[in-house]
Design an enzyme around this catalytic site. Structure first.
Site, short mmCIF file in Angstrom:
data_model
loop_
_atom_site.label_atom_id
_atom_site.label_comp_id
_atom_site.label_asym_id
_atom_site.label_seq_id
_atom_site.Cartn_x
_atom_site.Cartn_y
_atom_site.Cartn_z
N HIS A 10 -47.55 0.46 39.00
CA HIS A 10 -46.90 1.64 38.10
C HIS A 10 -48.14 2.71 38.23
CE1 HIS A 10 -50.04 0.48 35.03
NE2 HIS A 10 -49.74 -0.88 35.31
N GLU A 83 -46.43 -8.02 33.97
CA GLU A 83 -47.93 -8.26 34.27
C GLU A 83 -48.05 -9.25 33.43
OE1 GLU A 83 -50.23 -8.06 35.88
OE2 GLU A 83 -51.38 -6.62 35.64
#
Length: 212
Positions: A10, A83
């Protein structure tokens, strides 16, 4: 034709700028992070894509959106791509963790495969939930280009799992900067790393910003 698996981290967040721990904390992109996402879409929409898999976290969804808007591809959101959790260290600095969780911090630095931040995840646990997503992609899309939008630790761990690198060394063998692209090609000999951490799609004035 082979499967080309593109792994995109990201774009920039306030945590990637500060370096503070951000795992399960659902941060969104900064303005520059959005520009990184748009730059990726501008360059990579030209390829012929088969699928897009995305972490459910805001920063990953926001990174994938410009690409999906440009290509018409539908996001396939998978929990396994989120994550890793840093537990009690979330939003804290490395120095804070070192000072306040010193024994836990040293164990995590030394062998993160089996030692997690208190309340967080080990590298093995992250691999156990993320690698089934890769297996799903291999089964559904044995050929073509597939994009996976995920996170720093998760991408490092997936790459180590694919390439036979000890998970305990994931931070010391692979570096994944914000908005960087890596690509693994699957052929008759197995996974082959062809691109690692490329950021040439990002404009120079943004690429030079500090961040992890």
């Amino acid at each position: 034709m082979t499967l080309n698996l593109y792994l995109l981290r990201h774009g920039e967040t306030t945590f990637s700028q500060s370096g503070n721990f951000c795992g399960e904390t659902d941060a969104d992109l900064t303005k520059e992070g959005m520009q990184m996402a748009s730059s990726f879409a501008d360059v990579y929409q030209k390829l012929d894509w088969s699928a897009v898999y995305v972490s459910p976290m805001k920063r990953a969804i926001s990174t994938a959106k410009p690409f999906c808007d440009a290509t018409g591809m539908k996001m396939q959101v998978r929990e396994g791509l989120r994550e890793g959790s840093y537990g009690q260290w979330e939003t804290k600095s490395k120095s804070f963790a070192q000072e306040n969780y010193s024994e836990n911090y040293v164990k995590w630095l030394t062998e993160p495969a089996w030692n997690a931040p208190i309340g967080g995840e080990t590298a093995v646990e992250i691999a156990n939930r993320s690698m089934p997503v890769i297996a799903e992609i291999q089964e559904k899309y044995p050929q073509g280009n597939v994009l996976v939008v995920s996170h720093k630790a998760t991408i490092r761990i997936m790459l180590c799992s694919l390439l036979g690198i000890d998970l305990g060394r994931y931070r010391y063998r692979v570096n994944i900067l914000v908005a960087s692209v890596s690509m693994v090609k699957f052929d008759v000999h197995g996974p082959l790393l062809e691109i690692l951490g490329d950021r040439h799609h990002i404009p120079d004035h943004i690429r030079s910003r500090p961040g992890t």
